[in-house]
Motif scaffolding. Structure first.
Motif, PDB file in Angstrom:
ATOM      1  N   GLY A  22       0.831  -1.201   0.000  1.00  0.00           N
ATOM      2  CA  GLY A  22       0.000   0.000   0.000  1.00  0.00           C
ATOM      3  C   GLY A  22       0.857   1.239   0.000  1.00  0.00           C
ATOM      4  N   PRO A  23       0.358   2.299  -0.615  1.00  0.00           N
ATOM      5  CA  PRO A  23       1.163   3.523  -0.713  1.00  0.00           C
ATOM      6  C   PRO A  23       1.385   4.208   0.632  1.00  0.00           C
ATOM      7  CG  PRO A  23      -1.018   3.853  -1.644  1.00  0.00           C
ATOM      8  CD  PRO A  23      -0.910   2.412  -1.302  1.00  0.00           C
ATOM      9  N   ASP A  24       0.556   3.913   1.640  1.00  0.00           N
ATOM     10  CA  ASP A  24       0.720   4.566   2.943  1.00  0.00           C
ATOM     11  C   ASP A  24       1.926   4.023   3.704  1.00  0.00           C
ATOM     12  OD1 ASP A  24      -1.608   5.851   2.286  1.00  0.00           O
ATOM     13  OD2 ASP A  24      -2.885   4.506   3.468  1.00  0.00           O
ATOM     14  N   ARG A  25       2.108   2.697   3.664  1.00  0.00           N
ATOM     15  CA  ARG A  25       3.185   2.088   4.441  1.00  0.00           C
ATOM     16  C   ARG A  25       4.467   1.893   3.639  1.00  0.00           C
ATOM     17  NH1 ARG A  25       0.483  -3.139   6.765  1.00  0.00           N
ATOM     18  NH2 ARG A  25      -0.341  -3.137   4.665  1.00  0.00           N
TER      19      ARG A  25
END
Length: 121
Positions: A22-25
């Motif tokens: 995921g782009p957040d982590r």
């Protein structure tokens, strides 16, 4: 067939990582991966320095490329050993060795007991 990492393969790995993580982590994991690579490089450099300290001046004299196991091709080594070796000098031929069966038969004909191996039974 080459299994090396090309730009396309790295791009594909990055795309899969973005989808799975995921782009957040992803930035956090990328930073951890960078720290891991730096620590591995520092460990390798530390081992190299320790080898240099323990071997002393001999460390610089070692041809490390000669010790690379990737350069050894068993077929080439055997071929060179067979070609470069001079023919052996003509030695006196040895008489043929008597087989165990023939030895047993000869001893029995002579009236002597056959050899006995206590460890074989």
């Amino acid at each position: 067939m080459s299994w090396g990492l090309t730009f396309e393969k790295l791009l594909l790995i990055g795309l899969i990582a973005v989808i799975l993580i995921g782009p957040d982590r992803l930035p956090g994991y990328a930073a951890q991966f960078g720290r891991l690579i730096r620590s591995l490089r520092d460990m390798a450099n530390g081992a190299k320095e320790r080898m240099r300290e323990e071997m002393g001046p001999d460390y610089d004299d070692v041809d490390w490329k000669k010790l690379d196991p990737r350069q050894y091709d068993p077929r080439r080594i055997i071929r060179e050993a067979l070609i470069d070796e001079p023919p052996p000098a003509a030695a006196e031929p040895k008489p043929p060795r008597e087989s165990a069966y023939a030895q047993r038969q000869r001893l029995l004909r002579e009236g002597r007991p056959a050899p006995f191996d206590a460890e074989a039974t």
